[in-house]
Design a protein around this motif. Sequence first.
Motif, PDB file in Angstrom:
ATOM      1  N   UNK A  95       5.794 -31.255  44.845  1.00 39.13           N
ATOM      2  CA  UNK A  95       5.291 -31.495  43.494  1.00 39.13           C
ATOM      3  C   UNK A  95       5.919 -30.556  42.473  1.00 39.13           C
ATOM      4  N   UNK A  96       6.400 -29.410  42.927  1.00 40.07           N
ATOM      5  CA  UNK A  96       6.964 -28.436  41.991  1.00 40.07           C
ATOM      6  C   UNK A  96       8.173 -29.027  41.283  1.00 40.07           C
ATOM      7  N   UNK A  97       9.161 -29.481  42.042  1.00 43.34           N
ATOM      8  CA  UNK A  97      10.340 -30.095  41.419  1.00 43.34           C
ATOM      9  C   UNK A  97      10.041 -31.506  40.930  1.00 43.34           C
ATOM     10  N   UNK A  98       9.078 -32.183  41.577  1.00 46.81           N
ATOM     11  CA  UNK A  98       8.718 -33.513  41.112  1.00 46.81           C
ATOM     12  C   UNK A  98       8.233 -33.531  39.678  1.00 46.81           C
TER      13      UNK A  98
ATOM     14  N   UNK B 130       8.425 -45.598  38.475  1.00 47.04           N
ATOM     15  CA  UNK B 130       9.670 -45.656  39.233  1.00 47.04           C
ATOM     16  C   UNK B 130      10.590 -44.478  38.997  1.00 47.04           C
ATOM     17  N   UNK B 131      10.375 -43.731  37.908  1.00 44.44           N
ATOM     18  CA  UNK B 131      11.241 -42.583  37.607  1.00 44.44           C
ATOM     19  C   UNK B 131      10.918 -41.346  38.427  1.00 44.44           C
ATOM     20  N   UNK B 132       9.788 -41.315  39.139  1.00 42.28           N
ATOM     21  CA  UNK B 132       9.375 -40.046  39.742  1.00 42.28           C
ATOM     22  C   UNK B 132       9.709 -39.915  41.222  1.00 42.28           C
ATOM     23  N   UNK B 133      10.061 -41.011  41.900  1.00 41.51           N
ATOM     24  CA  UNK B 133      10.087 -40.961  43.360  1.00 41.51           C
ATOM     25  C   UNK B 133      11.223 -40.092  43.898  1.00 41.51           C
ATOM     26  N   UNK B 134      10.950 -39.472  45.041  1.00 37.39           N
ATOM     27  CA  UNK B 134      11.943 -38.696  45.766  1.00 37.39           C
ATOM     28  C   UNK B 134      12.649 -39.601  46.775  1.00 37.39           C
TER      29      UNK B 134
ATOM     30  N   UNK C  19      -1.719 -28.789  40.721  1.00 33.81           N
ATOM     31  CA  UNK C  19      -1.575 -29.527  41.974  1.00 33.81           C
ATOM     32  C   UNK C  19      -2.294 -30.860  41.822  1.00 33.81           C
ATOM     33  N   UNK C  20      -1.599 -31.952  42.116  1.00 35.75           N
ATOM     34  CA  UNK C  20      -2.117 -33.290  41.847  1.00 35.75           C
ATOM     35  C   UNK C  20      -2.462 -34.036  43.130  1.00 35.75           C
TER      36      UNK C  20
ATOM     37  N   UNK D 127       5.426 -38.266  45.071  1.00 34.96           N
ATOM     38  CA  UNK D 127       5.159 -36.895  45.494  1.00 34.96           C
ATOM     39  C   UNK D 127       3.714 -36.453  45.280  1.00 34.96           C
ATOM     40  N   UNK D 128       2.930 -37.193  44.493  1.00 35.96           N
ATOM     41  CA  UNK D 128       1.518 -36.849  44.354  1.00 35.96           C
ATOM     42  C   UNK D 128       0.720 -37.261  45.568  1.00 35.96           C
TER      43      UNK D 128
END
Length: 315
Positions: free
Chosen positions: A28-31, A44-48, A120-121, A176-177
């Motif tokens: 989540x830190x870099x996310x 869709x922009x957040x996924x690892x 933290x989420x 990442x959440x």
Amino acid sequence: MSARSDAWPVLDHAELAPMIEYVNRVVQIAGKYALDDPFQVGWGNIVLTVTPRGLTTPVYRRDGVTFTVHYRLLDGDVVIETSDGARTLPLSRTSVADFYAHFCDAAAQLGIPAPHSSLICEIPGAPPAFEDDRAERVWSAHPARHMWEAFNLAADGLEAWQAPYLGHRPRVGLMWGGFDLSATRFRAKPTTPPSQGPPFMRNAQLYEYVSVGFSFDNTKSGGDNPLDIGMYAYIWPQPDGLEDRSWGVDGAEWHPDAGLVILPWSKLRETPDPHQAIVAFGDAVYDAAVATAGWPADLVGPRVDGWYMSEHAPA
């Protein structure tokens, strides 16, 4: 990728839980940097992305610095990489609070600002912020490898399922959440999200979608008891008529309390071809959306490989 079931690891939640709790927090830190970018439908922009060594962020551009953050699950470290240099941070034995401090220091050395939020989420019972999570975390290579293997094998199947869809489909990746691997199909039909719930969930429900994914904990929002590790699926908004449907693979079942179709990992790896079973599972869920919610069948094109398409004109 091998379809042999013996290539698919046995997943024990009790063994994996400490690593899942650790990795879910640190990714989540870099996310968080993804939240600075333009919002894409369904987040869709957040996924690892699942990589050959772990999980990596999209390419970020901040204050003139272009960078990625690679969580190398098979190496027990995190690499921040820019055009001007890189920093590697170990995950061996530390707290989330200490790792966060070291991450921000390393990022600053590379000209990268700290994430805009340290909250933290989506982890029930977690401390409010990274700085508050001071429990000692110990890296363990064996569960980390099983975690990566599960993500990698599931991503391979989900990408094959997703490929022929002609509508909007964010890339397959890790949210990442909630820490689930997601493959989602949207259609441009607005919906009314529930009035309750956090904004990120309501924003994800602005349009109709079908979601198929993999999770280490399929409790989700509909129940208090954890369901089996494995594949999950649901249709938003949830239509009537899902109770008596077949879900393409032996062992896949509808769980009305959770609002999910679940295909346990233990059942998946018993199939003759687990990779193809993921595709069949996803196809059955989409067929249910067509039959019960009026989704168009012609939004799915032929499922062929690139060699075929290089030699044949589109139908």
